[in-house]
Design an enzyme around this catalytic site. Structure first.
Site, PDB file in Angstrom:
ATOM      1  N   HIS A  72       0.824  -1.217   0.000  1.00  0.00           N
ATOM      2  CA  HIS A  72       0.000   0.000   0.000  1.00  0.00           C
ATOM      3  C   HIS A  72       0.861   1.272   0.000  1.00  0.00           C
ATOM      4  O   HIS A  72       0.317   2.363  -0.120  1.00  0.00           O
ATOM      5  CB  HIS A  72      -1.022  -0.009   1.142  1.00  0.00           C
ATOM      6  CG  HIS A  72      -0.488   0.302   2.484  1.00  0.00           C
ATOM      7  ND1 HIS A  72      -0.211  -0.659   3.434  1.00  0.00           N
ATOM      8  CD2 HIS A  72      -0.176   1.486   3.059  1.00  0.00           C
ATOM      9  CE1 HIS A  72       0.244  -0.069   4.523  1.00  0.00           C
ATOM     10  NE2 HIS A  72       0.280   1.228   4.327  1.00  0.00           N
ATOM     11  N   ASP A 117       0.096  -7.697   1.845  1.00  0.00           N
ATOM     12  CA  ASP A 117       0.550  -6.301   1.770  1.00  0.00           C
ATOM     13  C   ASP A 117       2.079  -6.205   1.784  1.00  0.00           C
ATOM     14  O   ASP A 117       2.678  -5.866   2.796  1.00  0.00           O
ATOM     15  CB  ASP A 117      -0.063  -5.529   2.958  1.00  0.00           C
ATOM     16  CG  ASP A 117       0.135  -4.027   2.856  1.00  0.00           C
ATOM     17  OD1 ASP A 117       0.562  -3.548   1.782  1.00  0.00           O
ATOM     18  OD2 ASP A 117      -0.147  -3.339   3.861  1.00  0.00           O
ATOM     19  N   SER A 208       4.181   2.428   8.165  1.00  0.00           N
ATOM     20  CA  SER A 208       3.894   1.383   7.181  1.00  0.00           C
ATOM     21  C   SER A 208       5.129   0.933   6.429  1.00  0.00           C
ATOM     22  O   SER A 208       5.952   1.758   6.028  1.00  0.00           O
ATOM     23  CB  SER A 208       2.903   1.903   6.144  1.00  0.00           C
ATOM     24  OG  SER A 208       1.602   1.831   6.632  1.00  0.00           O
TER      25      SER A 208
END
Ligand SMILES: *[C@@H]1O[C@H](CO)[C@@H](O)[C@H](O)[C@H]1NC(C)=O
Ligand SMILES: *[C@@H]1O[C@H](CO)[C@@H](O)[C@H](O)[C@H]1NC(C)=O
Length: 255
Positions: A72, A117, A208
């Site tokens: 992402h 992810d 992230s």
């Protein structure tokens, strides 16, 4: 209790002036919530992803020419910072600001929702290991509930600010049963949960793609969690890298 999935933990944190790419001369409490300043250069595999002049995600050096991050965090172009403690590369004599040649998201990213992810980013050139830069091996064994792991990043602190220097926090792996009960239909074996103690230790926006290191190996990447980070008894969700060792190896070899 079931909780809703919050947004992925990538985030644009305002602009930072990036000067040049290449390596500079060598030298001899974020989403990380409730963490502390990492001991400088103690996480030499930690990468920072910038697009334009903005820091937006973490990453991990897993090979001298490849960085792993969350799918992402995908962008059209990146500059990858290595060997950073502060995000200001002017203050970091052991840093490298690397240009990249390609990035490859996992083909099943977001199939189903939020699953798988991860992505690989290739640097234009290999980096040489140094006192501040080193690749880390990926865990071949899957995590066990109760394992203690270190998460690091420049993501949002509890007070909502961005830290000046890399933050570190220890969190414990949560059992698959609790993780799937909590995240319900969103839970997928490509994920594991960690954190969620009463101490509110957690990762947050901007972390992230950054590393979760357990027993000396890279076990996970910061993926997503609740919109409000650091809520007691609600763990964050991390990419379960033990499921992807073949894909990572094959992709690096083929590219
Ligand atoms: C770093 O990457 C190289 C090339 O894949 C590998 O041979 C070496 O074992 C890696 N180092 C660590 C600590 O994993
Ligand atoms: C994390 O745990 C390790 C091992 O117990 C300890 O040495 C380290 O100081 C801890 N780091 C943080 C940031 O709490």
């Amino acid at each position: 209790m079931t909780v809703a999935a919050g947004p992925p933990r990538g985030w644009f944190l305002g602009s930072l002036l990036l000067s040049v790419t290449g390596c500079l001369a060598s030298i001899g409490s974020s989403r990380i919530i409730a963490g502390e300043d990492c001991s400088p250069y103690s996480q030499p595999w930690q990468a920072a992803l910038f697009t334009g002049n903005e820091f937006f995600c973490g990453g991990v050096l897993v090979h001298p020419q490849w960085v792993l991050s969350a799918a992402h965090c995908f962008q059209n172009s990146y500059t990858v910072g290595l060997g950073l403690h502060s995000l200001d590369d002017d203050q970091e004599p052991g840093a490298c600001m690397m240009e990249t040649s390609l990035s490859i998201q996992h083909p099943d990213y977001n199939k189903p929702f939020y699953a798988n992810d991860l992505m690989l980013i290739k640097l234009k050139e290999s980096v040489s290991p140094s006192a501040t830069i080193r690749n880390i091996s990926i865990a071949s064994q899957c995590p066990t509930a109760g394992d203690s792991c270190l998460v690091s990043g420049w993501g949002q602190l509890k007070n909502g600010r961005q830290p000046n220097v890399l933050q570190c926090v220890n969190i414990s792996v949560v059992s698959e049963e609790s993780c799937s009960a909590l995240y319900d239909f969103i839970y997928h074996p490509s994920m594991f949960c960690a954190g969620g103690g009463h101490d509110q230790k957690d990762s947050c926006k901007g972390d992230s793609g950054g590393p979760v290191v357990c027993k000396g190996h890279l076990q996970g990447l910061v993926s997503f969690g609740q919109a409000q980070c650091g809520q007691p008894y609600i763990p964050g969700v991390y990419t379960n890298l033990c499921k992807f060792t073949d894909w990572i190896q094959k992709t690096i070899q083929a590219s």
